[in-house]
Scaffold this motif. Sequence first.
Motif, PDB file in Angstrom:
ATOM      1  N   TYR A  36       0.842  -1.189   0.000  1.00  0.00           N
ATOM      2  CA  TYR A  36       0.000   0.000   0.000  1.00  0.00           C
ATOM      3  C   TYR A  36       0.880   1.244   0.000  1.00  0.00           C
ATOM      4  CZ  TYR A  36      -4.145  -2.755   1.123  1.00  0.00           C
ATOM      5  OH  TYR A  36      -5.190  -3.646   1.089  1.00  0.00           O
ATOM      6  N   GLN A  38       0.759   5.580   0.775  1.00  0.00           N
ATOM      7  CA  GLN A  38       0.028   6.727   1.294  1.00  0.00           C
ATOM      8  C   GLN A  38       0.757   7.991   0.886  1.00  0.00           C
ATOM      9  OE1 GLN A  38      -0.720   6.766   5.551  1.00  0.00           O
ATOM     10  NE2 GLN A  38      -2.583   7.934   5.216  1.00  0.00           N
ATOM     11  N   LEU A  44      -4.621   5.676   2.398  1.00  0.00           N
ATOM     12  CA  LEU A  44      -3.904   4.485   1.943  1.00  0.00           C
ATOM     13  C   LEU A  44      -4.546   3.968   0.669  1.00  0.00           C
ATOM     14  CD1 LEU A  44      -3.455   2.467   5.257  1.00  0.00           C
ATOM     15  CD2 LEU A  44      -1.616   3.039   3.669  1.00  0.00           C
ATOM     16  N   LEU A  46      -4.014   0.875  -2.626  1.00  0.00           N
ATOM     17  CA  LEU A  46      -3.322  -0.338  -3.014  1.00  0.00           C
ATOM     18  C   LEU A  46      -2.395  -0.093  -4.203  1.00  0.00           C
ATOM     19  CD1 LEU A  46      -3.171  -3.443  -2.498  1.00  0.00           C
ATOM     20  CD2 LEU A  46      -4.885  -3.678  -4.309  1.00  0.00           C
ATOM     21  N   LYS A  49      -0.854  -6.461  -5.454  1.00  0.00           N
ATOM     22  CA  LYS A  49      -1.218  -7.571  -4.574  1.00  0.00           C
ATOM     23  C   LYS A  49      -0.782  -8.883  -5.202  1.00  0.00           C
ATOM     24  CE  LYS A  49      -5.816  -7.754  -6.642  1.00  0.00           C
ATOM     25  NZ  LYS A  49      -7.265  -7.531  -6.453  1.00  0.00           N
ATOM     26  N   PHE A  90       3.667   0.795   2.718  1.00  0.00           N
ATOM     27  CA  PHE A  90       3.397  -0.242   3.712  1.00  0.00           C
ATOM     28  C   PHE A  90       3.247  -1.597   3.029  1.00  0.00           C
ATOM     29  CE2 PHE A  90       2.623   2.324   7.453  1.00  0.00           C
ATOM     30  CZ  PHE A  90       2.200   3.544   6.948  1.00  0.00           C
TER      31      PHE A  90
END
Lengths: 115, 115
Positions: A36, A38, A44, A46, A49, A90
């Motif tokens: 993620y 920001q 936040l 994505l 994945k 993150f």
Amino acid sequence: AQSVSQHNHHVILSEAASLELGCNYSYGGTVNLFWYVQYPGQHLQLLLKYFSGDPLVKGIKGFEAEFIKSKFSFNLRKPSVQWSDTAEYFCAVNARATTGNQFYFGTGTSLTVIP
Amino acid sequence: DAGVTQSPTHLIKTRGQHVTLRCSPISGHKSVSWYQQVLGQGPQFIFQYYEKEERGRGNFPDRFSARQFPNYSSELNVNALLLGDSALYLCASSLSWPGPSYEQYFGPGTRLTVT
């Protein structure tokens, strides 16, 4: 206890430099992996994945990450960063536990790109 | 389309009091998760609800509880507030869970200060 480790707390790069942010997790079962981002003053969101299949996944804005199961790692990469990539990043892991679905986030890496 | 909304934006409470935080997911999303983010750390998972049932619970005391309503909105309740509960509380919604299409959309958060 399960955990997610991000080794770099603060990274400073010049524009056009290559980026690699490390992420390691401690969980022996099946995991879903996320990165993620920001941006300053934003929520936040994505980046990319991994659920299954090709361990090299591509995300938005030229980011990619590689899942290496044997190393419990999911490092984020970008060949050439831009000033607009300045943000907090993150790494997160989703796994099943006795208490149901679980999400673990790393402490984050602050990236500053100098023009 | 409206994103995930949370209310209130900011909240100041006294130790021992109770607080209720609210979250409205993106229209059509059926899963809501709650996170606590302390300054300088990554989000810590509190609960996940999907189709109005609790699907996961993080390592938080029983003072924390949540529920999801028929319209998929959610409340997070915290009883007997402690100074350490001061944090940004994030809500995230997703269209479905589990599966490769799983993607969480985060709200702006509620900043809770306990004095």
